[in-house]
Design a protein around this motif. Structure first.
Motif, PDB file in Angstrom:
ATOM      1  N   VAL A  75      47.883  45.798  40.456  1.00  0.00           N
ATOM      2  CA  VAL A  75      46.974  45.523  39.332  1.00  0.00           C
ATOM      3  C   VAL A  75      45.639  46.194  39.619  1.00  0.00           C
ATOM      4  N   PRO A  76      44.879  46.521  38.581  1.00  0.00           N
ATOM      5  CA  PRO A  76      43.566  47.137  38.808  1.00  0.00           C
ATOM      6  C   PRO A  76      42.659  46.223  39.625  1.00  0.00           C
ATOM      7  N   GLN A  77      41.920  46.813  40.532  1.00  0.00           N
ATOM      8  CA  GLN A  77      41.036  46.031  41.370  1.00  0.00           C
ATOM      9  C   GLN A  77      39.870  45.488  40.548  1.00  0.00           C
ATOM     10  N   GLY A  78      39.563  44.233  40.770  1.00  0.00           N
ATOM     11  CA  GLY A  78      38.499  43.574  40.037  1.00  0.00           C
ATOM     12  C   GLY A  78      38.601  42.075  40.234  1.00  0.00           C
ATOM     13  N   LYS A  79      38.098  41.298  39.277  1.00  0.00           N
ATOM     14  CA  LYS A  79      38.127  39.845  39.405  1.00  0.00           C
ATOM     15  C   LYS A  79      39.557  39.314  39.416  1.00  0.00           C
ATOM     16  N   GLY A  80      40.423  39.964  38.628  1.00  0.00           N
ATOM     17  CA  GLY A  80      41.814  39.518  38.596  1.00  0.00           C
ATOM     18  C   GLY A  80      42.489  39.642  39.942  1.00  0.00           C
ATOM     19  N   SER A  81      42.334  40.788  40.606  1.00  0.00           N
ATOM     20  CA  SER A  81      42.943  40.983  41.919  1.00  0.00           C
ATOM     21  C   SER A  81      42.321  40.056  42.953  1.00  0.00           C
ATOM     22  N   LEU A  82      41.012  39.768  42.803  1.00  0.00           N
ATOM     23  CA  LEU A  82      40.348  38.847  43.731  1.00  0.00           C
ATOM     24  C   LEU A  82      40.912  37.438  43.602  1.00  0.00           C
ATOM     25  N   VAL A  83      41.108  36.982  42.365  1.00  0.00           N
ATOM     26  CA  VAL A  83      41.659  35.638  42.139  1.00  0.00           C
ATOM     27  C   VAL A  83      43.075  35.532  42.690  1.00  0.00           C
ATOM     28  N   ILE A  84      43.897  36.524  42.399  1.00  0.00           N
ATOM     29  CA  ILE A  84      45.284  36.489  42.885  1.00  0.00           C
ATOM     30  C   ILE A  84      45.318  36.566  44.411  1.00  0.00           C
ATOM     31  N   GLY A  85      44.438  37.382  44.987  1.00  0.00           N
ATOM     32  CA  GLY A  85      44.370  37.460  46.446  1.00  0.00           C
ATOM     33  C   GLY A  85      43.951  36.140  47.063  1.00  0.00           C
ATOM     34  N   CYS A  86      43.004  35.447  46.415  1.00  0.00           N
ATOM     35  CA  CYS A  86      42.582  34.134  46.926  1.00  0.00           C
ATOM     36  C   CYS A  86      43.716  33.114  46.835  1.00  0.00           C
ATOM     37  N   ILE A  87      44.535  33.215  45.792  1.00  0.00           N
ATOM     38  CA  ILE A  87      45.693  32.309  45.675  1.00  0.00           C
ATOM     39  C   ILE A  87      46.668  32.543  46.821  1.00  0.00           C
TER      40      ILE A  87
END
Length: 248
Positions: free
Chosen positions: A121-133
């Motif tokens: 997925v494109p790096q950004g808030k979405g990838s940060l949230v999924i990475g934190c999960i």
């Protein structure tokens, strides 16, 4: 003198000392090699060691990777640190109401799925949230594995089993930065390198016995029987009733 269970308390000291004396002389000395002498315990310690290695490898590697994602590095670090507190809170009801194996297997597979998503997925808030999960799931696995490992191995080799698993976790932590450093070769390289192993660990953990609501085992024979039957000895009210009757 009686407590709420209506059992006498005058000779507790004598009974405790007698129990300690009997088990001190009746229980044979064991070593770390006993973890590898019988087939089921050997299988359990090898799978458990791998699960600890993978959990540490993913937790520290993903923490390092997420902190270097696009955006404010300080916010990224705060986000990754906050999931540890959340993980501790979530683990309280999980440990109380859920099976150990179910939590470890499902969390590993979900973590693997999240890491694969991060890679594509494109790096950004979405990838940060999924990475934190995914990091949250790794932390939950870490907590449950401590309890799971303690319940799975008998008293005579419990310290040795936890020591071996902890050592393997340190190995995973040492390998993690090298995988996180794959990012220059492609944004998908590091997440995929982290995501493959939780999937493998989750599948292997299906072979482990369930230990929830079991009595802690004392001997190699009890642990081997647990692994052979995959049916734990449950604590029930009848067991306590029988024990109370024998005591009287």
């Amino acid at each position: 003198m009686y407590f709420s269970n209506k059992l006498p308390t005058e000779d507790i000291r004598q009974k405790v000392e007698s129990y300690q004396f009997e088990h001190r002389h009746a229980t044979p000395k064991s070593s770390v090699l006993d973890l590898f002498r019988t087939p089921n315990i050997r299988k359990n310690i090898m799978i458990m060691s791998f699960a600890w290695l993978v959990c540490s490898y993913c937790f520290y590697g993903v923490t390092y990777y997420i902190s270097h994602l696009t955006g404010d590095v300080f916010i990224n670090v705060v986000a990754t640190g906050s999931v540890c507190l959340i993980g501790c809170i979530i683990c309280i009801p999980l440990i109380k109401f859920s099976n150990r194996k179910s939590v470890v297997v499902s969390a590993n597979l979900t973590c693997s799925f999240c890491l694969f998503i991060v890679g594509f997925v494109p790096q950004g808030k979405g990838s940060l949230v999924i990475g934190c999960i995914s990091e949250l799931l790794c932390y939950i696995i870490f907590i449950v594995l401590y309890l799971y490992c303690t319940e799975m191995f008998p008293t005579v080799v419990r310290n040795a089993a936890i020591g071996i698993c902890s050592m393997m976790a340190r190995v995973g932590a040492m390998i993690a930065p090298f995988s996180a450093g794959l990012r220059p070769y492609g944004k998908w390289c590091a997440p995929v390198a982290f995501g493959i192993f939780p999937m493998l660990a989750g599948v292997l953990c299906l072979l482990l016995p369930e230990t929830k609501d079991t009595e802690l085992m004392n001997s190699i024979e009890e642990a081997e029987e647990l692994g052979r039957n995959s049916s734990p000895i449950e604590r029930t009210s009848n067991d306590f009733s029988v024990a109370e009757g024998e005591e009287k």
